[in-house]
Every structure is written in C-alpha cells, then in structure tokens.
Design a protein around this motif. Structure first.
Motif, PDB file in Angstrom:
ATOM      1  N   TYR A  50       0.844  -1.196   0.000  1.00 26.77           N
ATOM      2  CA  TYR A  50       0.000   0.000   0.000  1.00 26.77           C
ATOM      3  C   TYR A  50       0.879   1.245   0.000  1.00 26.77           C
ATOM      4  O   TYR A  50       0.624   2.206  -0.722  1.00 26.77           O
ATOM      5  CB  TYR A  50      -0.922   0.002   1.218  1.00 26.77           C
ATOM      6  N   ILE A  51       1.943   1.181   0.794  1.00 26.80           N
ATOM      7  CA  ILE A  51       2.843   2.332   0.854  1.00 26.80           C
ATOM      8  C   ILE A  51       3.706   2.408  -0.397  1.00 26.80           C
ATOM      9  O   ILE A  51       3.938   3.463  -0.945  1.00 26.80           O
ATOM     10  CB  ILE A  51       3.708   2.255   2.125  1.00 26.80           C
ATOM     11  N   LYS A  52       4.159   1.230  -0.840  1.00 24.98           N
ATOM     12  CA  LYS A  52       5.006   1.202  -2.027  1.00 24.98           C
ATOM     13  C   LYS A  52       4.389   0.242  -3.037  1.00 24.98           C
ATOM     14  O   LYS A  52       4.663  -0.956  -3.024  1.00 24.98           O
ATOM     15  CB  LYS A  52       6.417   0.750  -1.638  1.00 24.98           C
ATOM     16  N   PRO A  53       3.541   0.755  -3.917  1.00 23.09           N
ATOM     17  CA  PRO A  53       2.801  -0.121  -4.826  1.00 23.09           C
ATOM     18  C   PRO A  53       3.733  -1.042  -5.604  1.00 23.09           C
ATOM     19  O   PRO A  53       4.768  -0.612  -6.107  1.00 23.09           O
ATOM     20  CB  PRO A  53       2.100   0.859  -5.764  1.00 23.09           C
ATOM     21  N   GLY A  54       3.350  -2.295  -5.688  1.00 23.59           N
ATOM     22  CA  GLY A  54       4.145  -3.260  -6.428  1.00 23.59           C
ATOM     23  C   GLY A  54       5.283  -3.849  -5.627  1.00 23.59           C
ATOM     24  O   GLY A  54       6.029  -4.688  -6.132  1.00 23.59           O
ATOM     25  N   SER A  55       5.431  -3.383  -4.380  1.00 24.64           N
ATOM     26  CA  SER A  55       6.548  -3.850  -3.556  1.00 24.64           C
ATOM     27  C   SER A  55       6.609  -5.376  -3.492  1.00 24.64           C
ATOM     28  O   SER A  55       5.594  -6.043  -3.366  1.00 24.64           O
ATOM     29  CB  SER A  55       6.370  -3.285  -2.144  1.00 24.64           C
ATOM     30  N   PHE A  56       7.834  -5.901  -3.580  1.00 26.86           N
ATOM     31  CA  PHE A  56       7.982  -7.347  -3.465  1.00 26.86           C
ATOM     32  C   PHE A  56       7.769  -7.820  -2.041  1.00 26.86           C
ATOM     33  O   PHE A  56       7.594  -8.994  -1.793  1.00 26.86           O
ATOM     34  CB  PHE A  56       9.364  -7.788  -3.948  1.00 26.86           C
ATOM     35  N   MET A  57       7.866  -6.898  -1.105  1.00 28.04           N
ATOM     36  CA  MET A  57       7.585  -7.281   0.272  1.00 28.04           C
ATOM     37  C   MET A  57       6.068  -7.299   0.417  1.00 28.04           C
ATOM     38  O   MET A  57       5.404  -6.279   0.301  1.00 28.04           O
ATOM     39  CB  MET A  57       8.199  -6.269   1.233  1.00 28.04           C
ATOM     40  N   PRO A  58       5.526  -8.494   0.620  1.00 28.50           N
ATOM     41  CA  PRO A  58       4.075  -8.604   0.562  1.00 28.50           C
ATOM     42  C   PRO A  58       3.402  -8.198   1.866  1.00 28.50           C
ATOM     43  O   PRO A  58       4.053  -8.032   2.896  1.00 28.50           O
ATOM     44  CB  PRO A  58       3.861 -10.089   0.289  1.00 28.50           C
ATOM     45  N   ASP A  59       2.105  -8.042   1.773  1.00 29.50           N
ATOM     46  CA  ASP A  59       1.301  -7.849   2.978  1.00 29.50           C
ATOM     47  C   ASP A  59       1.127  -9.222   3.605  1.00 29.50           C
ATOM     48  O   ASP A  59       0.413 -10.074   3.077  1.00 29.50           O
ATOM     49  CB  ASP A  59      -0.043  -7.246   2.576  1.00 29.50           C
ATOM     50  N   LEU A  60       1.809  -9.457   4.735  1.00 29.78           N
ATOM     51  CA  LEU A  60       1.788 -10.786   5.347  1.00 29.78           C
ATOM     52  C   LEU A  60       0.658 -10.920   6.359  1.00 29.78           C
ATOM     53  O   LEU A  60       0.606 -11.891   7.112  1.00 29.78           O
ATOM     54  CB  LEU A  60       3.126 -11.079   6.031  1.00 29.78           C
ATOM     55  N   ALA A  61      -0.224  -9.942   6.385  1.00 34.29           N
ATOM     56  CA  ALA A  61      -1.365  -9.964   7.301  1.00 34.29           C
ATOM     57  C   ALA A  61      -0.900 -10.172   8.743  1.00 34.29           C
ATOM     58  O   ALA A  61      -1.428 -11.007   9.479  1.00 34.29           O
ATOM     59  CB  ALA A  61      -2.362 -11.049   6.887  1.00 34.29           C
ATOM     60  N   LEU A  62       0.129  -9.415   9.118  1.00 35.37           N
ATOM     61  CA  LEU A  62       0.637  -9.520  10.480  1.00 35.37           C
ATOM     62  C   LEU A  62      -0.365  -8.906  11.454  1.00 35.37           C
ATOM     63  O   LEU A  62      -1.017  -7.909  11.125  1.00 35.37           O
ATOM     64  CB  LEU A  62       1.974  -8.779  10.602  1.00 35.37           C
ATOM     65  N   THR A  63      -0.462  -9.514  12.619  1.00 33.51           N
ATOM     66  CA  THR A  63      -1.315  -8.912  13.651  1.00 33.51           C
ATOM     67  C   THR A  63      -0.558  -7.752  14.286  1.00 33.51           C
ATOM     68  O   THR A  63       0.660  -7.625  14.131  1.00 33.51           O
ATOM     69  CB  THR A  63      -1.653  -9.919  14.752  1.00 33.51           C
ATOM     70  N   GLU A  64      -1.311  -6.919  14.988  1.00 34.48           N
ATOM     71  CA  GLU A  64      -0.683  -5.776  15.631  1.00 34.48           C
ATOM     72  C   GLU A  64       0.404  -6.230  16.605  1.00 34.48           C
ATOM     73  O   GLU A  64       1.478  -5.634  16.689  1.00 34.48           O
ATOM     74  CB  GLU A  64      -1.736  -4.944  16.350  1.00 34.48           C
ATOM     75  N   ALA A  65       0.120  -7.315  17.321  1.00 39.50           N
ATOM     76  CA  ALA A  65       1.093  -7.834  18.294  1.00 39.50           C
ATOM     77  C   ALA A  65       2.362  -8.279  17.575  1.00 39.50           C
ATOM     78  O   ALA A  65       3.481  -8.014  18.031  1.00 39.50           O
ATOM     79  CB  ALA A  65       0.474  -8.991  19.072  1.00 39.50           C
ATOM     80  N   GLU A  66       2.190  -8.941  16.455  1.00 40.89           N
ATOM     81  CA  GLU A  66       3.360  -9.408  15.710  1.00 40.89           C
ATOM     82  C   GLU A  66       4.192  -8.218  15.224  1.00 40.89           C
ATOM     83  O   GLU A  66       5.424  -8.227  15.286  1.00 40.89           O
ATOM     84  CB  GLU A  66       2.913 -10.255  14.510  1.00 40.89           C
ATOM     85  N   ILE A  67       3.475  -7.201  14.737  1.00 40.79           N
ATOM     86  CA  ILE A  67       4.191  -6.017  14.256  1.00 40.79           C
ATOM     87  C   ILE A  67       4.979  -5.378  15.391  1.00 40.79           C
ATOM     88  O   ILE A  67       6.170  -5.060  15.242  1.00 40.79           O
ATOM     89  CB  ILE A  67       3.207  -5.015  13.636  1.00 40.79           C
ATOM     90  N   ASP A  68       4.313  -5.217  16.540  1.00 38.62           N
ATOM     91  CA  ASP A  68       5.005  -4.602  17.671  1.00 38.62           C
ATOM     92  C   ASP A  68       6.229  -5.406  18.067  1.00 38.62           C
ATOM     93  O   ASP A  68       7.302  -4.846  18.332  1.00 38.62           O
ATOM     94  CB  ASP A  68       4.043  -4.470  18.860  1.00 38.62           C
ATOM     95  N   ALA A  69       6.080  -6.709  18.069  1.00 38.24           N
ATOM     96  CA  ALA A  69       7.210  -7.566  18.439  1.00 38.24           C
ATOM     97  C   ALA A  69       8.359  -7.396  17.447  1.00 38.24           C
ATOM     98  O   ALA A  69       9.531  -7.276  17.827  1.00 38.24           O
ATOM     99  CB  ALA A  69       6.756  -9.019  18.489  1.00 38.24           C
ATOM    100  N   LEU A  70       8.009  -7.363  16.163  1.00 40.61           N
ATOM    101  CA  LEU A  70       9.045  -7.193  15.141  1.00 40.61           C
ATOM    102  C   LEU A  70       9.778  -5.867  15.329  1.00 40.61           C
ATOM    103  O   LEU A  70      11.004  -5.800  15.203  1.00 40.61           O
ATOM    104  CB  LEU A  70       8.406  -7.219  13.748  1.00 40.61           C
TER     105      LEU A  70
END
Lengths: 693, 352, 209
Positions: B324-344
C-alpha cells in the motif's frame, strides 16, 4: 468525386461513387478530405492527451498527492507522451501536409492518392488499436525473475493510495519503452504489446505517406516550380519525409525485437540471458531523435510561410532557411546518444555526441536569425497567425537554448531525467511545433471553409495559451534543477517542490481553457466566419491562387510559376527603393484568377475513390490483435482473418478498374466523354459544409 | 484607444514575467535537499562551474533574440501611414556572420565540456570502492573490502573520493545524488562507475532518476558523509554480527515472527551464532540485509519515516501493508497482527 | 510493397509538371527500397552485435551453419536475379511467352530458396536445438533471416501474380510491364540483401571464444 462524373459501368467492380455521407469519406482519395480527417483525428487525440496531462497535473499539484494510483499515473504519462507525439503532432502535421502540399506545388493531388488514403486509414486504425488497450489491455506489477513476487495480490498494478486505478491496465512503460522494464518480465500483461504493435502500425502509415509525399514533390510540381522556388513548407515536408523514410525502419526493427521478446521468447533485451538493454536505447533514439525533427520541421515550414506574408517581405535568406532545415535533418541522425549521456557510454562517445549536438544549434540559429531578419524592416500585421508564428520563434528559442545546456555533457548528467528536460522538450514541441500548427490552422482556415476565423477570439486564444504555456513549462526548468525527477508519481513534502508544482498545474488548466476558446472559434467560424475571398492575407505563395474553399480539383488552370513567391509577384512590383508597390490592376488580377480557377474550361480528370485502402488498413489491426493473443486459437484465427482481408484488399486494389473500362495508358482523351458542364463545377458551399461533418 | 489597451496588456505580461523570475529566486532560498545548485563536493562543483557560464551565454542570446522580436514588433508594426516594406531577400554577409559567431561560441563551450567529460568519468585508482546495486525499488550498497551490505543510506567518509561501482539486479535505475555528482545508470548485466565525494560531513539526498516501474517515485537514496575516523568505526560496527535473541529477552518474539512468517526468504541477518542465521542462498530478488537495520535512519527505499513521523510509527505502517505504501513492492502484505508487528519492531530496533 | 503495384490510373490525372523524369511508381519503389536498406541494416547490425557475446547457452548460429548447403541456396537465389533480368528483357522485346516463362522460373527459384530456408530452420531447431529463445545470437539470426525470407515470399507472390495475369491475358500490358520492372527492382534488392547476409552473417561470422 464530383469532378469526374464519368465512370465505367461494365466491369465487375464499380468504383465507389458516393460524394456525400459516410461512404464518401471512407472511399475518398482526395488529399484535402484525407487531410481534414487527419486533422480531426489528431485534434481528438490532442484533447485526449491533454486530459491525460491534466490528470497528471492534478496528482502533482500537491506533495505526496493521492489523486491517482501509481499504476494509473504511470499509464497516463506513458499514454500522454505516446499520444501527443504519435497521435497528435505527427498526424496534425500530416493533416496540413496532406491538405497543402499539392496546393503549394500546384498539383491536383498527391502522386498516389489511393496510397494516401491507405496511410490515413492505417493511421486511424493504428490509433484505435493503441487506444483499445484501455478496454482490452492488461498490466501487472512485475512478478520477479522466478515468480516469487506478487505473493499477496500485488499482481494488479497500482494499489496503494489514489483512485482511477482502472486506468492502470494500459501501457505503463513510458513512451520510450525502456528495456527491460517494458519487457516481458517486468511489464507482464498485454498493455505494452498494444503499445509496441500500435506504434508499428502508426509507423507504417507514416512510411507510406513519406514515400507518397516525396514522389509528389519530386515529380508533380507545377510548370516552373523549380525546387528552389518551392514554398518552405513544401521543403520542410520533403525533408520530414526523408527523415521518416530513414528513421522508421530502425524503430520498426526495435519494436519487432520487443514484440518477439514479449510474445515469442526471443532474448534481445533479456539482461539475464545475454540481451543488451542499452541496445534498445540506441535503436530507439536513432529513430527518436530524428523524430524530434519530424515533429518540429513542419512547424518551421509553416512559420516560414506566415512570417513573410504578415511582414509583407520575402523570407529572409530563403535558401539558407531551406539548407539549414536539411542540415538539421542530416545532423539529427548523428546525435541520438545525447539521450543517453547517463547510461555509461564511453567518455569518447559522450564527448563526440555532445559536440555533434552543439553543431545542431548552428543551423537552428540560422533559422531563428533569418526569421528575425524577415520581420525586421517589414510592415508587420499582428493577425492571429502571425502572433502564433512570433510565439513559435520566441518559445522555440528558449527550447533551443536549454537544449544547448544539455549538449554540455556534465551539465546534462545533472539535468537528464528531471523536469528540466520536460521543460526543454515542451518548449520545443509545444512552444514550437504546436504554436506553429495553430498558426497554420488560423492561416489556412480559409482554404478549408472559405471563411476566416474570428480574430478577437484568436487573439484571446493566443495570449491565454502563451501565458498558460509559460506558467506550465517555465517553472519546470526550475523544478528540474531543484531535483524533481521525471515520471514521478509522488514527491516528498521535504523537497519543497510544491509551490511551483501548483503554478504548473494552474498553467495547464489555462492552456486547456485556451484550447476550449480555439474550439469555439473553429466551429463558429466554419459557418459564420467572415467570407475570405481568394486572398485574405495578401499572400505570396500559389496555394492562394486556388479558390477558397479549395475546389476538388485544386487548380482549374495549373499555375505556371516564374519565381519564388509567384503569387505576390503577380500582384506587386517594386519601386526604385525596392519597396513593394501594388500593381494598378492588382485587384483585377486577383479577381481574374479567382474566376478562372472556379470555372474550368474543360472537364478535369481526377482519380476515383476506392474502397480498398480502407479494407487493407482494416486487416492490419486484426492481424496484430491476433499476434497479441496468438496463444489462443481465436488469436490465430484473427491473424488469418486479418491476412485474408488485407490480401483481398490488395487483390481488389490491383484489379480495380481504372476509370475507363479498357484501362491502360494513353486514354487521356477518350477517357473524358462529353459531359454536362455542371459535373465539373466545384461543390457548392453547402455541400462542403455538410460533408465536413 | 484600442491600441493603448493592447500595449497595456503586453506591458502587464512583461511585468508578470519579471515577477515570476523574481519569485523563482526567492523560493530557491528555501531548503531544497535535492537542488543541483548547492554542490557539496568537487565533482558536483565542477559541473556547477560548467553550467553557469553556459547559462549566462544562453541568457544573453535569450535577451538578444526576444529583444529583437519585441523591437521588431513595436518598430515595424503596420500603422496608418506605414510605408510598404523593402523587398529584401537576404544578406550573405549576415548569413555568414550568424553561422560563424554561434559556431565560435559553441567551440568555446565545447572545450571545457570535453575536458570535464574525461575528468569526471574515470575514478581515481585510490578511491574507496562501494558497489551500488539497484533493485525495484531500493538501492543496495556493498562494501567489498569490509564485506558488509547495507541499504538505502550509503555511508561515506567526508573528503575522500568514493568510486561507486554500479549495476542493477532487475531493470534500469539511475543513481543520483545532486549535491555530489550527476547521474549514472545502473544497468543489468553491465557495470557503470560514478565518482562521489563530499567535502563536509552531512546528509545528502538522492533519487532514482530513471523510470524503473511502478514505484519509481518511491526509490530514493541518502548519502551520509562522516568524518574518516567515524567512518572506520562505522565499518567495524557494521562488520559485527547480530546477537541471537534468547528466549525471554525483549527481541525474541519479533525474531520468532521473522522466522515464522518467511521474512528470511528475502532478508539476510548475520547472527553471531551460525546455526540461527539460516541464511538461504541469495534469491534472485532479495530484500535489504537487516543485520544493522536500526543503524539506518531511513528505510523502504529511503521514503520512511516521513517528515514528522517517528521511526516506530513508520515501521508500523510499513509492516502492516508494504504494497500500500510502495505499490508493487515485493515485500508482501503478510497480514501480520498488531502484536506481531510490535514484536518485530522491538527486535528490529535492537539491531543497531 | 504490394500496394505500389497498380497505381497506374493516377499519373495522368495531373497536368504537366516539373519532375525527375522517373516514372512515379518507380521513384516510389526506389524510395521504399532505400528505407528497406536501413531495415535490414539494423537487423544485420543486431546480429553482428549479439553473435559476438560469449557465455550463453550453445549453440550459436555460427557453430552450426551448413555453409555448402547455404551456398547452394544462395546460388539459386542469385540465379533468380538473372532470370528476372531475362523476364524484363523479354518484356521489353514484347516477347510475352518469354517474359511469362522467365517470370515463372524466377518464382520457382525463389521458392526453392524458401524451401531451403525452411529446411535450414528445421534442422537448426530439431537437430541442433537452437531455438529463438536459446541465446540472443539465435534470436537475432532468426529475426534477420526470417524477415528476409518473408520478403522473398512476398516477392514470389508478386511474381506469380504477374505470371497469372500474363497467362490470362496472353501477355502483359504496358502498365503491367512497369509492374514487372517494379517487382524486378524489389527482387534484385532482396537478392542483394541476401548476398550481404550470406557474406557477413554466414561466411565471416565466427562464434565468440
């Protein structure tokens, strides 16, 4: 084809005979009607390309704009460039060349009228083919070398913030189609195939018409019209045709390579497999730089007609202007790599191409100074065509000067791929070619309609366009030098580029508004403009010896040319000081010409309309659709259907009866059976009007 | 009456043009990090020195031509009582003059141009080599001597020449740091060179200048010039491996998410403990080396964090939906949960 | 090129004029062929560029040429230029039968050349496994020779059309006689291009080390 009422009735095929309505336009081989069709098509594409530009400008009017998605933005700038170059400026020049070339050199038509119709129909179907990508094309984000990308729904292009993402399913590799980005790996989907094959079709149209124009100029000039007595616009048409003839085969090869890469797995531009991605740039610009002169030289020709007429002086340094045009064209083939100074070509090549590029400034300067010399000590009337011509000289000069800064190679390393370049080539192509074309439209409008365009609206159009143009493209120089890169969907707020981008967007809308005024002027003047008479501008060249609106046969009495600016010398003498003095019977002379040209003494023999150019041209896009979808059975079917239509059209073309049933040479006399004089009278005004629609 | 009104309009246009030009120079004084007018090293300086004389020559020609047009229009305009024009056909002398004079001026420009081309293309043999590899849509920097790999922000020592040896992993890119030098393509399958040098420590902005696909506009670059001593320290720091998180420590959860969600397929992290590193062969497309992620002040093609955004906020947005931020990005939307994102984020922030 | 054939009805639509003295259609054909020279020039340069890039999957075209075979088919094509001249010669002598025969011979030789090319391509693909997508040199080879073959095929079709017209009408009229000359120009052009291709692409080209 009212001028030739005699048609064979005994053969299998009858040549078409409609003189009104749709069929008459489909089958016409009259260079003027073909010119009109070119003109309206080009203008339509101009409006479309302009709309695309406005959408781009809305997106850029704020930092981190969220009006368009990235995919839509990329598609729109690709189509804007492609449209404006191949579907607007080239055919618009073609429109004027078609309409005027035979008139300028005193011919009744071009050398190959049916081929002329063929060029037009190929162009028309090529344009439709290219634009059908918005309906049928698909485009996707790159899938990566081994297809690991696009794990999550980013196969659809765009995404991200913004709207109009449906536009993203169209060519998005730039009008320059740089490889490998526009290749099969990084631009999957069919959109770039539409682009490559569409340009191939349009190129073919230009190739055919360039041969046609060249033969016309070389073989069909009026008696006494020696080469160096030709109007400069005829000269520039000639030079442009040579440029097309020699540059189109190069782009044809390059586009075939892309199509083969994309469709049949060849490896020309596949970097991982030994392809050479820089080769594409060499081939593209080996065509692309002459292309710039293909766009600008016709406008230079137009301006060289308008300036003398409205300065009431001959063109200063006629032969210098002609030879400078030829020199520009010649040098134009030797400078292509200045588009690639940042590509890592060797320093020797960079220096050489930099020097070659500088030398082009010399003939360009010669032209500009001679135009100034034409105006100097003249008796300048600032009618609308003249305003546009002067605008051309002023704006084109700016484009030329910024061009010199690109020739300074290290400077170009900073400037290339920034908005500075965008500014530069818009000053050349918009400030140059488009101003020139508009000047030509105002100038030659009477030839089309027998009427003049409204001067007041014309002036409003000019001043608004000049203002809008400079507000749009002037600040782009600055933006580029402040680091705004080209083809950028977003720019960061921290770059502080927003204020001037706002100005640019406002300028773009002012241009759009001025075009609206032009359209109002055009359509109202067509019916209600002041009647022009034969010689509204007190002109110099022989196209004004043909009545307005032009009769189908152009000249009832082909002029016998005795000098450069033949028409002027019929009307004017010079006094002891060298000042022009109108002959005492000048008005009578003009009236006599008008009368003679409107009333042919004997029937005039003109080429007959034909169905076959239309059908031949129709076959091509069908074949090319087939190529895109050749993996499907119906795709293969389309190739065959297209081929059959084209072949049938060629056969029909070949065995189409001549006007006389027994059809071979030397039947000039018996080809013209006695016919009532009414058949050879020019079409009445009402008829011309209605057939324009 | 009518004529004087026309003149007024024209005067208005002229004044307007002057105002526009004036405003240009005013706005130029604001902070514009990508400007070409503030060279910060010898190469950009040399280009700048070449540009200005040419610019002023162009201005002179501009004034000459536009002035001549204006004078012609005002002086020779058809008025009541104007005489017909003399029918001049040209003047060979003038033709020769305006062929030769521009040719001489251009020759004058050509000499320093050619010299500069050769001077600016060949790297100094003693220059520090840094490899620049273009990816859709970020720049990778490889330091061959130190054997380290970083991304988006290139660290160089101030006052020393760096030779950027460049290539591309996918399509054409164009590396451009306006304050340090002009542009040079990154060509897949070929190598190009670009000389870079910053005289003073500082952060210099750049951008990919060649259209390189969907998110071309989001492929940006930074160069950070530091004092040579600091540079050496930075190199040493970057060579160290990342600590392997131990269960129970702060970063451990993030580390687990990193492994479980497949991030390691594209991103390299060099861990102290080889067994944990699990570096797979560099895929044909790959993401930035994250070993010292937290030492970089920008990420995601140097577009994040945006102005006024904290790094963690930016990371949060990014990890939630990269395409969404970088259209076409090879880094996919991995559907991370908020908790997972915070941990990362906690783990990533620990990798200085 | 085919669209130029029957444009005869137009010339006399024009009044007297200044000109080169070369018939319109012939001039048009010359101009068209000048453009075609650049088309093949670009294709040949392409091949030369790619054929010298080492290190990609084998085989390169230069490794598998069957020079004796191609020499024979080149000779056939060369001979067709001779028969074309004879056809034109017969036409100018108003020898309708002779012209017809030589036209057919030219078309036949052209077809033999084409058959040779089909055989060559088949051999390269089936026996040596050199496909369009094997390496860029192969791509360039097939694009170049393929386009040349297409030109020969179009030429054969034009020759056979003239032959057919001549058979049906018992000879070629002046107008079709000019067509014969135009097709002749085209045919010689295609031949000349082949001589260049055979020399540069087949004889002088060596696989990269």
């Amino acid at each position: 084809m009212t001028a030739t009422a005699e048609r064979p009735t005994t053969t299998i095929f009858r040549r078409p005979s409609s003189t009104k309505g749709l069929w008459s336009w489909i089958t016409t081989v009259d260079h003027k009607r073909i010119g009109i069709m070119y003109g309206y098509a080009a203008f339509t594409f101009f409006i479309i390309g302009g709309m695309e530009a406005l959408l781009l400008r809305i997106q850029l009017s704020q930092a981190n704009g969220e009006f368009l998605t990235a995919g839509a933005y990329n598609a729109l700038f690709t189509m804007h460039g492609t449209t404006m170059i191949f579907l607007f400026v080239m055919p618009a020049s073609s429109a004027l060349m078609n309409y005027l070339l035979p008139l300028l050199i005193g011919a009744r038509d071009v050398a190959f009228p049916r081929l002329n119709a063929l060029s037009w129909w190929i162009f028309f179907f090529g344009g439709i083919f290219l634009y059908s990508t918005f309906i049928f094309g698909t485009s996707a984000a790159p899938v990566g070398v081994d297809g690991i990308g696009g794990i999550d729904g980013n196969l659809a292009p765009g995404g991200g913030p913004g709207s109009f993402n449906f536009l993203a399913d169209s060519p998005d590799g730039g009008w320059f189609g740089y490889q490998p980005n526009a290749g099969p790996l990084y631009s999957p989907g069919t959109a770039m195939d539409y682009w490559a094959l569409g340009l191939q079709i349009i190129g073919l149209a230009s190739l055919v018409s360039s041969v046609n124009f060249l033969v016309t100029v070389l073989n069909l000039r009026a008696k006494g019209m020696r080469l160096l007595r030709m109007p400069v616009f005829a000269w520039m048409t000639t030079i442009t045709s040579f440029l097309l003839l020699f540059s189109l085969p190069i782009i044809a090869v390059a586009l075939f390579m892309v199509t083969f890469d994309r469709q049949f797995g060849s490896l020309f531009f596949a970097a991982q497999a030994g392809g050479d991605v820089i080769l594409w740039q060499h081939l593209f610009w080996l065509f692309g730089h002459p292309e710039v002169y293909i766009l600008i030289l016709p406008a230079m020709g137009i301006v060289s007609e308008i300036l003398p007429t409205f300065s009431r002086k001959p063109l200063f340094g006629y032969s210098a202007v002609v030879f400078a045009g030829a020199a520009i064209a010649f040098l134009g083939f030797g400078v292509w790599a200045h588009h690639m100074f940042a590509s890592g070509i060797t320093p020797v090549a960079q220096a050489a191409f930099g020097l070659a590029t500088m030398t082009i400034a010399i003939p360009t300067g010669i032209k500009i100074f001679n135009w100034l010399g034409t105006m100097w000590m003249g008796r300048i009337r600032l009618s609308t065509p003249m305003l546009f011509a002067i605008g051309f000289v002023a704006m084109f000069t700016i484009g030329g000067l910024s061009g010199v800064t690109h020739a300074v190679v290290p400077s170009d390393w900073q400037q290339t791929d920034t908005y500075y370049i965008v500014a530069h080539f818009h000053y050349v192509i918009f400030g140059g070619a488009v101003f020139g074309l508009f000047g030509g439209l105002y100038y030659w409008f009477p030839k089309l309609t027998g009427r003049l365009m409204n001067e007041r609206l014309g002036k409003v159009h000019f001043w608004l366009m000049l203002l809008g143009f400079n507000l749009t493209f002037g600040p782009m120089h600055w933006l580029g030098l402040q680091g705004m890169v080209r083809r950028t969907w977003k720019y960061a707020p921290e770059t502080n580029l927003e204020p001037w981008n706002v100005a640019v967007t406002i300028g773009a809308f002012i241009i759009a508004f001025s075009i609206l005024i032009f359209m109002i002027n055009w359509f109202t003047s067509r019916r209600r403009g002041e009647v022009s008479g034969l010689d509204p501008w007190d002109a110099r060249t022989i196209e004004w010896m043909s009545p307005n609106p032009s009769p189908e046969y152009n000249f009832a009495v082909p002029p016998v040319v005795t000098s450069l600016d033949h028409f002027w010398h019929l009307k004017y003498d010079e006094d002891a000081e060298g000042r022009a003095v109108r002959k005492e019977d000048g008005d009578e002379i003009v009236a006599t010409i008008d009368h003679e040209q409107l009333n042919p003494a004997s029937p005039i023999h003109l080429p007959n309309p034909s169905y076959f150019p239309f059908f031949f041209a129709l076959g091509l896009p069908l074949m090319f659709y087939g190529v895109i979808y050749h993996k499907q059975l119906w795709g293969k079917g389309l190739i065959i259907v297209g081929l059959i239509i084209a072949l049938a059209a060629v056969i029909g073309w070949a065995i189409e009866p001549l006007e006389e049933p027994h059809g071979d040479h030397d039947e000039e006399q018996d080809a013209i059976p006695p016919s009532p004089p009414a058949a050879v009278l020019p079409p009445s005004e009402g008829e011309t009007e209605s057939s324009d629609d | 009456m009518v004529r004087s009104r026309h003149r007024l309009i024209r005067l208005g246009v002229l004044i307007g043009a002057v105002l526009v030009l004036g405003a240009c120079s005013l706005i130029g004084s604001e902070d514009q990090p990508l400007t070409t007018f503030e060279p910060a090293g010898p190469f950009a300086e040399q280009i700048d020195n070449l540009f200005w004389p040419v610019f002023w020559i162009a201005v002179a020609v501009f004034i000459l031509v536009q002035g001549a047009i204006l004078v012609a229009v005002f002086m020779f305009r058809d008025r009541d009582g104007s005489k017909e024009a003399k029918q001049l056909h040209g003047s060979p002398k003038l033709e020769i003059a305006w062929t030769i004079v521009p040719a001489l001026i251009l020759a004058g420009i050509a000499v320093p141009t050619t010299a500069a081309v050769f001077e600016l293309t060949e790297c100094d043999p003693d220059a520090i080599e840094i490899q620049v590899i273009g990816h859709q849509w970020w720049f990778e920097y490889h330091y061959p001597e130190a054997e380290i790999d970083t991304a988006n922000i290139m660290v160089i020592p101030a006052g020393q020449e760096v030779c950027a040896v460049m290539t591309s992993d996918d399509v054409l890119h164009n590396f451009w740091i306006p304050a340090l030098n002009g542009k040079r393509y990154l060509v897949p399958g070929q190598t190009t060179l670009l000389r870079l040098q910053a005289d003073e420590p500082g952060e210099y902005w750049g951008h990919c200048a060649e259209f390189c696909g969907l998110s071309h506009s989001l492929m940006r670059a930074r160069v950070q010039a530091v004092e040579p001593a600091e540079y050496e320290a930075w190199l040493a720091e970057q060579q160290t491996a990342a600590a392997t998180p131990v269960e129970g420590t702060d970063g451990y959860e993030g580390f687990e998410v990193f492994g479980a969600k497949g991030c390691i397929q594209c991103h390299t992290v060099r861990f102290e403990d080889d067994s944990a590193s699990n570096i797979i062969e560099r895929a044909s497309f790959n993401g930035p080396d994250l070993t010292h992620f937290a030492s970089r002040n920008v990420f995601a093609g140097a577009i994040l964090p945006e102005e006024g955004q904290s790094r963690d906020e930016a990371l949060k947005d990014w990890l939630a939906d990269p395409p969404y931020i970088k259209p076409g990005s090879f880094m996919p939307d991995l559907a991370l949960t908020e908790a997972e994102i915070d941990a990362l984020i906690v783990w990533l922030d620990s990798m200085e | 090129m085919t669209e130029l054939i029957h444009e005869a009805d137009l010339d006399h639509a024009h009044p007297e004029h200044e000109g080169t003295g070369v018939e319109d259609r012939k001039l048009g054909m010359w101009l068209f062929l000048s453009s075609e020279f650049l088309f093949f020039g670009a294709l040949i340069s392409n091949y030369l560029l790619y054929s010298q890039r080492p290190g990609f999957p084998q085989p390169y075209p230069a490794e598998i040429y069957d020079i004796p075979f191609t020499s024979v088919s080149s000779f056939v094509l060369l001979m067709s230029s001779l028969t074309m001249v004879l056809a034109h010669n017969a036409q100018t002598r108003e020898d309708a039968n002779g012209a017809r025969t030589w036209l057919f011979a030219t078309a036949a030789l052209g077809s033999v050349f084409l058959a040779g090319q089909v055989f060559e391509f088949t051999e390269f693909i089936v026996e040596f496994d050199m496909k369009l997508s094997t390496n860029p040199a192969a791509s360039a080879f097939y694009l170049l020779t393929g386009f040349h073959g297409t030109h020969v095929a179009i030429g054969v079709i034009m020759l056979l059309s003239l032959w057919g017209i001549s058979r049906r009408r018992g000879g070629l009229s002046d107008r079709h006689g000019l067509n014969l000359e135009l097709v002749g120009l085209y045919w010689h052009f295609v031949d000349i291009i082949w001589i260049v291709i055979f020399t540069v692409v087949y004889l002088l080209s060596e696989p990269p080390l």
